[in-house]
Structures are given as structure tokens and as C-alpha cells.
Design an enzyme around this catalytic site. Structure first.
Site, PDB file in Angstrom:
ATOM      1  N   HIS A 180       0.832  -1.220   0.000  1.00 57.86           N
ATOM      2  CA  HIS A 180       0.000   0.000   0.000  1.00 57.86           C
ATOM      3  C   HIS A 180       0.864   1.268   0.000  1.00 57.86           C
ATOM      4  O   HIS A 180       0.399   2.341   0.396  1.00 57.86           O
ATOM      5  CB  HIS A 180      -0.920   0.081   1.248  1.00 57.86           C
ATOM      6  CG  HIS A 180      -2.061  -0.878   1.247  1.00 57.86           C
ATOM      7  ND1 HIS A 180      -2.572  -1.420   2.411  1.00 57.86           N
ATOM      8  CD2 HIS A 180      -2.820  -1.367   0.242  1.00 57.86           C
ATOM      9  CE1 HIS A 180      -3.574  -2.222   2.120  1.00 57.86           C
ATOM     10  NE2 HIS A 180      -3.749  -2.216   0.810  1.00 57.86           N
ATOM     11  N   ARG A 241      -8.396 -11.717   5.359  1.00 58.61           N
ATOM     12  CA  ARG A 241      -7.050 -12.173   5.769  1.00 58.61           C
ATOM     13  C   ARG A 241      -6.908 -12.116   7.279  1.00 58.61           C
ATOM     14  O   ARG A 241      -7.404 -11.188   7.913  1.00 58.61           O
ATOM     15  CB  ARG A 241      -5.970 -11.287   5.132  1.00 58.61           C
ATOM     16  CG  ARG A 241      -5.895 -11.432   3.648  1.00 58.61           C
ATOM     17  CD  ARG A 241      -4.897 -10.449   3.055  1.00 58.61           C
ATOM     18  NE  ARG A 241      -5.516  -9.700   1.987  1.00 58.61           N
ATOM     19  CZ  ARG A 241      -5.026  -8.588   1.452  1.00 58.61           C
ATOM     20  NH1 ARG A 241      -3.879  -8.110   1.872  1.00 58.61           N
ATOM     21  NH2 ARG A 241      -5.657  -7.972   0.487  1.00 58.61           N
ATOM     22  N   PHE A 284     -17.296  -4.667   5.345  1.00 61.55           N
ATOM     23  CA  PHE A 284     -17.544  -4.000   6.633  1.00 61.55           C
ATOM     24  C   PHE A 284     -18.930  -3.358   6.710  1.00 61.55           C
ATOM     25  O   PHE A 284     -19.485  -3.216   7.790  1.00 61.55           O
ATOM     26  CB  PHE A 284     -16.443  -2.973   6.940  1.00 61.55           C
ATOM     27  CG  PHE A 284     -15.219  -3.614   7.533  1.00 61.55           C
ATOM     28  CD1 PHE A 284     -14.268  -4.221   6.721  1.00 61.55           C
ATOM     29  CD2 PHE A 284     -15.034  -3.660   8.902  1.00 61.55           C
ATOM     30  CE1 PHE A 284     -13.156  -4.843   7.267  1.00 61.55           C
ATOM     31  CE2 PHE A 284     -13.921  -4.282   9.465  1.00 61.55           C
ATOM     32  CZ  PHE A 284     -12.977  -4.870   8.640  1.00 61.55           C
ATOM     33  N   GLU A 384      -4.698   6.263  -5.537  1.00 63.90           N
ATOM     34  CA  GLU A 384      -3.471   5.590  -5.989  1.00 63.90           C
ATOM     35  C   GLU A 384      -3.228   5.833  -7.477  1.00 63.90           C
ATOM     36  O   GLU A 384      -2.089   5.953  -7.914  1.00 63.90           O
ATOM     37  CB  GLU A 384      -3.564   4.095  -5.677  1.00 63.90           C
ATOM     38  CG  GLU A 384      -3.392   3.821  -4.184  1.00 63.90           C
ATOM     39  CD  GLU A 384      -3.964   2.487  -3.734  1.00 63.90           C
ATOM     40  OE1 GLU A 384      -5.202   2.355  -3.733  1.00 63.90           O
ATOM     41  OE2 GLU A 384      -3.180   1.593  -3.390  1.00 63.90           O
TER      42      GLU A 384
HETATM   43  P1  ADP Z   1      -9.852  -2.618  -1.527  1.00 59.71           P
HETATM   44  O1  ADP Z   1      -9.360  -1.503  -2.439  1.00 59.71           O
HETATM   45  O2  ADP Z   1      -8.826  -3.136  -0.571  1.00 59.71           O
HETATM   46  O3  ADP Z   1     -10.653  -3.684  -2.191  1.00 59.71           O
HETATM   47  P2  ADP Z   1     -11.574  -0.542  -0.434  1.00 59.71           P
HETATM   48  O4  ADP Z   1     -10.607   0.498  -0.033  1.00 59.71           O
HETATM   49  O5  ADP Z   1     -12.441  -0.283  -1.617  1.00 59.71           O
HETATM   50  O6  ADP Z   1     -10.880  -1.953  -0.532  1.00 59.71           O
HETATM   51  O7  ADP Z   1     -12.508  -0.820   0.842  1.00 59.71           O
HETATM   52  C1  ADP Z   1     -13.516  -1.763   0.812  1.00 59.71           C
HETATM   53  C2  ADP Z   1     -14.111  -1.871   2.202  1.00 59.71           C
HETATM   54  O8  ADP Z   1     -14.619  -0.587   2.614  1.00 59.71           O
HETATM   55  C3  ADP Z   1     -15.292  -2.841   2.247  1.00 59.71           C
HETATM   56  O9  ADP Z   1     -15.167  -3.698   3.367  1.00 59.71           O
HETATM   57  C4  ADP Z   1     -16.461  -1.907   2.445  1.00 59.71           C
HETATM   58  O10 ADP Z   1     -17.467  -2.510   3.196  1.00 59.71           O
HETATM   59  C5  ADP Z   1     -15.852  -0.772   3.239  1.00 59.71           C
HETATM   60  N1  ADP Z   1     -16.735   0.401   3.180  1.00 59.71           N
HETATM   61  C6  ADP Z   1     -17.074   1.145   2.116  1.00 59.71           C
HETATM   62  N2  ADP Z   1     -17.975   2.082   2.474  1.00 59.71           N
HETATM   63  C7  ADP Z   1     -18.222   1.924   3.790  1.00 59.71           C
HETATM   64  C8  ADP Z   1     -19.066   2.571   4.760  1.00 59.71           C
HETATM   65  N3  ADP Z   1     -19.841   3.584   4.432  1.00 59.71           N
HETATM   66  N4  ADP Z   1     -19.032   2.106   6.022  1.00 59.71           N
HETATM   67  C9  ADP Z   1     -18.255   1.081   6.376  1.00 59.71           C
HETATM   68  N5  ADP Z   1     -17.454   0.425   5.522  1.00 59.71           N
HETATM   69  C10 ADP Z   1     -17.430   0.828   4.256  1.00 59.71           C
END
Ligand code: ADP
Length: 396
Positions: A180, A241, A284, A384
């Protein structure tokens, strides 16, 4: 000046064309199921309109060809002519110890990239396939590799060497690399702008909390400690994970469940974390809903996550010798006010004083602290792709 940003997975490819004057994406999309049946390209215009293109996409070269066609489409394309693309920036997951910054790709770099495959056998081969495909389809356009690991190459041996026989570091390259990095670097630079202080003077803790999650201690713009390790499995408990474990648990489960090495690897990466604890979802948002409805295991998953993040913040405050700002970014960090508030509990001793009203933001760049807080809490949406485009622009 426009830059194409490419992020290749084994069966997927994400792309964005960024106008470097406005810093906005003027076209972006996702190719899914490369090499599988039902492959599809979903393209979005700068204003968000969607175009779905179904086609046979057997490999990354065909995927890039379709992306380039979509980008110059008279109906929904982002540009008139491919000549408008000045350079291509590729996300590369692992740069080992060879790459401490982004590089302009040439034959020598390609050899070095292939040498890093051993360290990231799932991620680096598709990244390399994407580069080769672009070289074929866009000959002569400069290409840059931007590594997830590069930002953390400033860590010192006392952070990155594990308590293993030293020969294993020499023989196999087993050490902490961290991931990251592009995101941690971007948000730390934005934090300096938001705080109106030189980055060189700041002690920051960046919390990238998404599906994958990691924390980074940044002193004077340099990573000095981070929670992911030899692989992105270490550190915080994540969506699927496990995060850090007593290493003896790994062999214990393998024995009890009769798991092969591959099964164990898959288990730790895809069946654990918030999904494993909650039994509800790896997402989440779903877990927050279930916890709200009284699901005890969903509540437990959120409590573990919050506790994990706070523990890392405390330990990084000790490593940094104080903290000027804590940054929340990525899906959970940018969007979940309740998770940010929960994490900030008990952090008053390092100077955190969260303004609960200001904290009710989503995906905006805001300082959510009370005016006199010594340690600022910042919400900074990560970008990013823009960071990759900026590094590409710098190098070409
Ligand atoms: P990645 O790029 O690692 O796939 P992201 O940065 O897109 O992940 O994050 C995805 C996570 O963020 C998911 O678990 C999603 O549920 C959480 N998320 C997105 N919006 C919300 C929100 N409003 N409240 C809580 N969690 C959220």
C-alpha cells in the site's frame, strides 16, 4: 497531457486516463474474466456514464487492445487519438529490494521485474503481462512501474529483519517489505497540504483501512514502520485475511485440518479475518448492519478491528516519538464515521480530540479534530491512480 494508468490482476485489468492539467480521470474502467468465459469490459466516461462491452478476451494483450479502442471511441471515448497519451503508469505489487522508487521501464528493468516474481507469484506475473501488452500495443510510449513496496524501502533493518536465522534473509529475501506504499505516500503528502506544514517536519500515522488494510508510521515523508510484512497477509485483521498470528497456529491448523501448503495459504488469505470471525461477510458495511441488528460475532469482528488499529497507532506513536496527525483512508477509513470514532477512543493521551460532528463526513479531505487537538485526525480519500500518474509524469 494525459497519462494512462494500468493495474493488472491475473484475470482483471483496471485502467484510468488522467488529464494531468485538471488531475481528473476523463475515462476509466475494468476488464473482468480475462482468459475465462464471459469476459467483459465496463468503461465509464469522465461524467460517469457506463458502457458494457462483451467480447472474447483470452489474454492481457487483447484486453489492452479493447481498452485502447474504448478510449478513442467516438461515442463514449475519453480522447480523440491515442497520440494524446503521453505515458503509461503501471501498478506493480512487488519491487523487492531492487526498487526504492518508481522507474522508467527498459529491458534491464524488465529483467529485474521478472526476478521479483518469486516474492509475489500471484501478483507480479499479471503486472508484467500488462506491461508487455502495452509495449506491443503502444510501442514508443514511455512506461513507468510504480511499486506498492517502494515507499517502505526507507525502513531500517531493525524494522524489516525478522527474528529468523539471518541466512534466510540473504538466501530467500525473507524480510518485511510492506505494501500500500503508493496510498500511504499520497495521503501523507496531502496531509502536509491540509495541515499547511512541510512534510519534512511531520510525524504521521497513515491508516489505510479497506478490504486489505495496513498502517504506516511516516517521519518527514519517509516510511519508518508498517504493518504488512513479507506478504500482505501480516498486520491488521482484514476483510478475509487473518493478519498477524502466533506463527505456531499455522502448523497447528495444518495438522488438525490436514491442510496442504496451498490450502493453508488459501485459508489464511480468503477464509479468515472479519469474514471468519463474523461468519457474515468480508464487507464492513454488511458487518456493521449485522452488528446493529444484534449479531454478536459481527460486533466482535468490529471490536477486534478497532482494537487492532488502536494498538498499532499506540505502538507507532512510540516508534515515532509523538504524532502530529493520524490519517484515515480507503473504504472503511474514508467512509465509516463510527469506526473512526471507535478507533480514536482512548487516544486522548497522544493528543487526539475528535470533533464528532466534523467526523460525520464521507470521502472528503477534512481535518475532523477539535481546534486545540495536539494530534490532528484527518480523513483523506486515497487516490493511488493519481499518484501513479504523477510519478509517471515526473519520470517522463
Ligand atoms: P480494496 O481496495 O482493498 O478492495 P476498499 O478500499 O475499496 O478496498 O474498501 C472496501 C471496504 O470498505 C469494504 O469492506 C467496504 O465494506 C468498506 N466500506 C465502504 N464504504 C463503507 C461505509 N460507508 N461504512 C463502512 N465500511 C465501508
Amino acid at each position: 497531457m494525459k497519462i494512462l494508468v494500468i493495474n493488472c490482476g491475473s484475470s482483471s485489468l483496471k485502467y484510468q486516463v488522467i488529464d494531468m492539467v485538471t488531475k481528473n480521470a476523463i475515462g476509466k474502467g475494468l476488464v473482468e474474466r480475462i482468459g475465462l468465459s464471459g469476459s467483459v469490459l465496463t468503461h465509464r466516461t469522465g461524467s460517469g456514464e457506463k458502457e458494457v462491452i462483451q467480447a472474447e478476451i483470452p489474454n492481457h494483450t487483447i484486453a489492452i487492445k479493447l481498452v485502447l479502442e474504448a478510449l478513442v471511441s467516438p461515442e463514449y471515448g475519453a480522447i480523440k487519438d491515442l497520440k494524446e497519451i503521453y505515458g503509461i503508469g503501471h501498478r506493480v505489487v512487488h519491487g523487492g529490494e531492487k526498487f526504492s522508487k518508481s522507474v522508467l521501464i527498459d529491458d534491464e528493468v524488465m529483467v529485474a521485474l521478472k526476478e521479483c516474481v518469486e516474492l509475489a507469484p500471484l501478483h507480479n506475473p499479471p503486472n508484467i503481462a500488462g506491461i508487455i501488452a502495452c509495449q506491443k500495443m503502444m510501442p514508443g510510449v514511455p512506461q513507468v512501474a510504480v511499486f506498492d513496496t517502494a515507499f517502505h524501502q526507507t525502513m531500517q533493518p531493525n524494522s524489516y529483519i525478522y527474528g529468523l536465522p539471518y541466512e534466510f534473509y540473504k538466501k530467500y529475501g525473507i524480510r518485511k517489505y510492506g505494501f500500500h506504499g503508493t496510498s500511504h505516500k499520497y495521503v501523507s503528502q496531502r496531509a502536509a497540504v491540509l495541515l499547511q506544514k512541510p512534510l519534512g517536519d511531520l510525524k504521521l500515522i497513515s491508516c489505510h483501512l479497506g478490504n486489505g488494510a495496513s498502517i504506516c508510521a511516516i517521519r518527514g515523508g519517509k516510511s519508518i514502520e508498517t504493518s504488512m510484512g513479507f506478504t500482505p497477509l501480516d498486520g491488521l485483521m482484514m476483510g478475509t485475511r487473518s493478519g498477524q498470528l502466533d506463527p505456531a497456529i499455522v502448523t497447528y491448523i495444518m495438522c488438525r485440518e490436514n491442510f496442504t501448503v496451498d490450502q493453508m495459504n488459501d485459508f489464511l488469505n480468503t477464509k479468515c479475518g472479519a469474514l471468519g470471525v463474523s461468519g457474515v461477510s468480508s464487507d464492513f458495511r454488511d458487518i456493521e448492519v449485522a452488528a446493529g441488528q444484534g449479531n454478536v460475532r459481527a460486533r466482535l469482528a468490529l471490536d477486534i478491528f478497532e482494537h487492532d488499529v488502536r494498538q498499532f497507532i499506540g505502538s507507532y506513536a512510540a516508534v515515532l516519538g509523538g504524532v502530529d496527525g493520524i490519517i484515515f483512508t480507503a473504504g472503511v477509513g474514508e467512509n465509516s464515521a463510527s469506526m473512526r470514532e471507535a478507533i480514536c477512543k482512548n487516544l486522548e493521551y497522544i493528543g487526539v480530540d475528535l470533533d464528532r460532528e466534523k467526523n460525520k463526513v464521507r470521502s472528503e479531505e477534512v481535518d475532523v479534530s477539535k481546534p486545540d487537538a495536539r494530534c490532528r485526525v484527518l480523513v483523506i480519500p486515497t487516490n493511488e491512480e493519481l499518484m501513479i500518474a504523477l510519478e509517471t509524469q515526473d519520470l517522463i
